[in-house]
Design a protein around this motif. Structure first.
Motif, PDB file in Angstrom:
ATOM      1  N   UNK A  44       0.533  -1.183  -0.440  1.00  0.00           N
ATOM      2  CA  UNK A  44      -0.154  -0.496   0.645  1.00  0.00           C
ATOM      3  C   UNK A  44       0.533   1.677  -0.023  1.00  0.00           C
ATOM      4  N   UNK A  45       1.645   1.294   0.698  1.00  0.00           N
ATOM      5  CA  UNK A  45       2.836   2.473   0.770  1.00  0.00           C
ATOM      6  C   UNK A  45       3.839   2.395   0.032  1.00  0.00           C
ATOM      7  N   UNK A  46       5.136   1.699  -0.696  1.00  0.00           N
ATOM      8  CA  UNK A  46       5.749   1.341  -0.493  1.00  0.00           C
ATOM      9  C   UNK A  46       7.165   0.845   0.324  1.00  0.00           C
ATOM     10  N   UNK A  47       7.634  -0.111  -0.076  1.00  0.00           N
ATOM     11  CA  UNK A  47       8.998  -0.624   0.770  1.00  0.00           C
ATOM     12  C   UNK A  47       9.969   0.901   1.473  1.00  0.00           C
ATOM     13  N   UNK A  49       8.711   3.352   2.528  1.00  0.00           N
ATOM     14  CA  UNK A  49       7.950   3.776   3.824  1.00  0.00           C
ATOM     15  C   UNK A  49       7.480   2.795   4.985  1.00  0.00           C
ATOM     16  N   UNK A  50       7.373   1.805   4.422  1.00  0.00           N
ATOM     17  CA  UNK A  50       7.128   0.564   4.645  1.00  0.00           C
ATOM     18  C   UNK A  50       7.917   0.267   5.929  1.00  0.00           C
ATOM     19  N   UNK A  51       9.656   0.301   5.459  1.00  0.00           N
ATOM     20  CA  UNK A  51      10.419   0.089   6.129  1.00  0.00           C
ATOM     21  C   UNK A  51      11.168   0.729   7.060  1.00  0.00           C
ATOM     22  N   UNK A  52      10.945   1.933   6.700  1.00  0.00           N
ATOM     23  CA  UNK A  52      11.086   3.385   7.929  1.00  0.00           C
ATOM     24  C   UNK A  52       9.714   2.926   9.041  1.00  0.00           C
ATOM     25  N   UNK A  53       8.646   2.869   8.668  1.00  0.00           N
ATOM     26  CA  UNK A  53       7.450   3.013   9.996  1.00  0.00           C
ATOM     27  C   UNK A  53       8.237   1.730  10.559  1.00  0.00           C
ATOM     28  N   UNK A  54       8.817   0.767  10.203  1.00  0.00           N
ATOM     29  CA  UNK A  54       9.123  -0.705  11.124  1.00  0.00           C
ATOM     30  C   UNK A  54      10.221  -0.035  11.819  1.00  0.00           C
ATOM     31  N   UNK A  55      11.286   0.496  11.384  1.00  0.00           N
ATOM     32  CA  UNK A  55      12.911   0.932  11.533  1.00  0.00           C
ATOM     33  C   UNK A  55      12.343   1.385  12.770  1.00  0.00           C
ATOM     34  N   UNK A  56      11.235   3.089  12.747  1.00  0.00           N
ATOM     35  CA  UNK A  56      11.114   3.886  13.709  1.00  0.00           C
ATOM     36  C   UNK A  56      10.848   3.423  15.128  1.00  0.00           C
ATOM     37  N   UNK A  82       4.300   9.043  -2.371  1.00  0.00           N
ATOM     38  CA  UNK A  82       5.360   7.663  -1.471  1.00  0.00           C
ATOM     39  C   UNK A  82       6.706   7.339  -1.689  1.00  0.00           C
ATOM     40  N   UNK A  83       7.013   7.812  -3.485  1.00  0.00           N
ATOM     41  CA  UNK A  83       8.477   7.412  -3.584  1.00  0.00           C
ATOM     42  C   UNK A  83       8.997   8.580  -3.441  1.00  0.00           C
ATOM     43  N   UNK A  84       8.699  10.111  -2.877  1.00  0.00           N
ATOM     44  CA  UNK A  84       9.786  10.797  -2.531  1.00  0.00           C
ATOM     45  C   UNK A  84      11.072   9.897  -1.706  1.00  0.00           C
ATOM     46  N   UNK A 106      13.670  -6.051   2.611  1.00  0.00           N
ATOM     47  CA  UNK A 106      13.880  -7.258   1.005  1.00  0.00           C
ATOM     48  C   UNK A 106      13.323  -5.852  -0.295  1.00  0.00           C
ATOM     49  N   UNK A 107      12.359  -5.629   0.186  1.00  0.00           N
ATOM     50  CA  UNK A 107      11.961  -4.688  -0.853  1.00  0.00           C
ATOM     51  C   UNK A 107      12.427  -3.873  -1.581  1.00  0.00           C
ATOM     52  N   UNK A 108      12.861  -3.081  -0.467  1.00  0.00           N
ATOM     53  CA  UNK A 108      13.560  -1.492  -0.228  1.00  0.00           C
ATOM     54  C   UNK A 108      14.937  -1.155  -1.156  1.00  0.00           C
ATOM     55  N   UNK A 109      14.545  -0.639  -1.724  1.00  0.00           N
ATOM     56  CA  UNK A 109      16.026  -0.080  -2.290  1.00  0.00           C
ATOM     57  C   UNK A 109      16.850   0.875  -2.075  1.00  0.00           C
ATOM     58  N   UNK A 110      17.625   0.965  -0.793  1.00  0.00           N
ATOM     59  CA  UNK A 110      18.943   1.356  -0.158  1.00  0.00           C
ATOM     60  C   UNK A 110      19.277   1.822  -0.630  1.00  0.00           C
ATOM     61  N   UNK A 111      19.487   3.172  -0.598  1.00  0.00           N
ATOM     62  CA  UNK A 111      20.854   4.104  -1.232  1.00  0.00           C
ATOM     63  C   UNK A 111      22.158   3.772  -1.005  1.00  0.00           C
TER      64      UNK A 111
END
Length: 112
Positions: A44-47, A49-56, A82-84, A106-111
């Motif tokens: 729903x929110x993208x990888x 955003x979801x990873x950020x929510x989990x980490x925080x 969401x992709x910003x 896994x699905x997040x593209x960390x820079x």
């Protein structure tokens, strides 16, 4: 009838169970709940955003590509497209992240 003082003395003499063990299991369970992967939320929110929510939620900090400050507060996650906001760095010092939550990454593209 036994006076309260004698009852408390008797209770104090009883060996107590290791309550710290019980609380350790509770905190382990609670941390596992915080680390659970919600694949519908990722969809729903993208990888990122979801990873950020989990980490925080687990007490880590996140820095986004193009920003200098660290995001520390779950309630102040940036809004907008969401992709910003792409995760550039993670500081998981003293957080409660667990390996069961790594599917968020896994699905997040960390820079780099």
């Amino acid at each position: 009838m036994m006076p309260f003082g004698k009852i408390s003395q008797q209770l104090c003499g009883v060996k107590k169970l290791p309550w710290s063990c019980d609380s350790r299991y509770f905190w382990g369970w609670l941390n596992a709940v915080f680390n659970k992967v919600d694949y519908d939320r990722i969809r729903d929110v993208g990888p990122d955003r979801a990873a950020s929510e989990w980490l925080l939620r687990c007490g880590a900090m996140v820095r986004y590509h193009g920003q200098e400050r660290w995001q520390k507060d779950y309630n102040h996650l940036p809004t907008g497209p969401l992709d910003k906001y792409k995760i550039q760095a993670i500081d998981a010092t003293d957080s409660c992240i667990m390996s069961i939550g790594f599917d968020h990454m896994e699905t997040s593209n960390i820079c780099c």
